[in-house]
Design a protein around this motif. Sequence first.
Motif, PDB file in Angstrom:
ATOM      1  N   ALA A  82     -40.480  80.392  13.575  1.00 47.98           N
ATOM      2  CA  ALA A  82     -39.182  80.251  12.914  1.00 47.98           C
ATOM      3  C   ALA A  82     -38.663  78.867  13.250  1.00 47.98           C
ATOM      4  O   ALA A  82     -38.932  78.359  14.338  1.00 47.98           O
ATOM      5  CB  ALA A  82     -38.220  81.326  13.401  1.00 47.98           C
ATOM      6  N   TYR A  83     -37.964  78.262  12.306  1.00 47.24           N
ATOM      7  CA  TYR A  83     -37.436  76.928  12.563  1.00 47.24           C
ATOM      8  C   TYR A  83     -36.159  76.708  11.763  1.00 47.24           C
ATOM      9  O   TYR A  83     -35.956  77.329  10.717  1.00 47.24           O
ATOM     10  CB  TYR A  83     -38.466  75.842  12.245  1.00 47.24           C
ATOM     11  CG  TYR A  83     -39.114  75.943  10.886  1.00 47.24           C
ATOM     12  CD1 TYR A  83     -38.568  75.313   9.775  1.00 47.24           C
ATOM     13  CD2 TYR A  83     -40.304  76.648  10.727  1.00 47.24           C
ATOM     14  CE1 TYR A  83     -39.169  75.388   8.538  1.00 47.24           C
ATOM     15  CE2 TYR A  83     -40.914  76.727   9.483  1.00 47.24           C
ATOM     16  CZ  TYR A  83     -40.352  76.101   8.401  1.00 47.24           C
ATOM     17  OH  TYR A  83     -40.948  76.180   7.166  1.00 47.24           O
ATOM     18  N   PRO A  84     -35.284  75.830  12.276  1.00 49.96           N
ATOM     19  CA  PRO A  84     -34.021  75.543  11.592  1.00 49.96           C
ATOM     20  C   PRO A  84     -34.267  74.876  10.246  1.00 49.96           C
ATOM     21  O   PRO A  84     -35.181  74.063  10.088  1.00 49.96           O
ATOM     22  CB  PRO A  84     -33.302  74.584  12.532  1.00 49.96           C
ATOM     23  CG  PRO A  84     -34.004  74.667  13.824  1.00 49.96           C
ATOM     24  CD  PRO A  84     -35.396  75.102  13.539  1.00 49.96           C
ATOM     25  N   TYR A  85     -33.459  75.261   9.274  1.00 53.60           N
ATOM     26  CA  TYR A  85     -33.508  74.656   7.946  1.00 53.60           C
ATOM     27  C   TYR A  85     -32.087  74.679   7.386  1.00 53.60           C
ATOM     28  O   TYR A  85     -31.536  75.762   7.169  1.00 53.60           O
ATOM     29  CB  TYR A  85     -34.454  75.426   7.038  1.00 53.60           C
ATOM     30  CG  TYR A  85     -34.534  74.854   5.646  1.00 53.60           C
ATOM     31  CD1 TYR A  85     -35.292  73.713   5.410  1.00 53.60           C
ATOM     32  CD2 TYR A  85     -33.856  75.442   4.591  1.00 53.60           C
ATOM     33  CE1 TYR A  85     -35.362  73.179   4.130  1.00 53.60           C
ATOM     34  CE2 TYR A  85     -33.929  74.910   3.316  1.00 53.60           C
ATOM     35  CZ  TYR A  85     -34.681  73.779   3.090  1.00 53.60           C
ATOM     36  OH  TYR A  85     -34.762  73.234   1.833  1.00 53.60           O
ATOM     37  N   GLY A  86     -31.516  73.522   7.180  1.00 51.06           N
ATOM     38  CA  GLY A  86     -30.124  73.472   6.751  1.00 51.06           C
ATOM     39  C   GLY A  86     -29.270  74.136   7.820  1.00 51.06           C
ATOM     40  O   GLY A  86     -29.396  73.856   8.995  1.00 51.06           O
ATOM     41  N   GLY A  87     -28.435  75.067   7.420  1.00 49.23           N
ATOM     42  CA  GLY A  87     -27.620  75.796   8.374  1.00 49.23           C
ATOM     43  C   GLY A  87     -28.219  77.110   8.799  1.00 49.23           C
ATOM     44  O   GLY A  87     -27.611  77.881   9.529  1.00 49.23           O
ATOM     45  N   GLY A  88     -29.435  77.415   8.360  1.00 43.40           N
ATOM     46  CA  GLY A  88     -30.058  78.702   8.668  1.00 43.40           C
ATOM     47  C   GLY A  88     -31.401  78.564   9.343  1.00 43.40           C
ATOM     48  O   GLY A  88     -31.650  77.590  10.055  1.00 43.40           O
TER      49      GLY A  88
END
Length: 117
Positions: A82-88
């Motif tokens: 899992a990794y950060p993308y934008g604000g999610g």
Amino acid sequence: MRHAPAWVLAMSVLHVAAPASAKSPPACDIADPTVITRQADLPSAARAAIPFTMADPGEPFHVTDVISPGTEDEPFRRLICAYPYGGGLVIQYEQGGFAYGVMKLLLERSGDRYFAR
């Protein structure tokens, strides 16, 4: 014209359905220090927003649609990362069952909650 016996065709289908990646899990799409590789390391609100169960990397899961005795409780999905993308967050995972594949789930964040998209 002679046709192949039915068992030959069945064996061909079984051979195609077993993914090579069952032996070596796929790598995460990105190489980044913020990559998460265990569900326990996800924010609790993100874990609650995932609409299915998953195994962690290295744990057993149903790669195919064959359920052997004693494996009934294993999930059909396994986390890759899992990794950060934008604000999610982007949740990348293996999807087992009839047709194996690598999938992604986008969790959008709104305040202190996440929503699956």
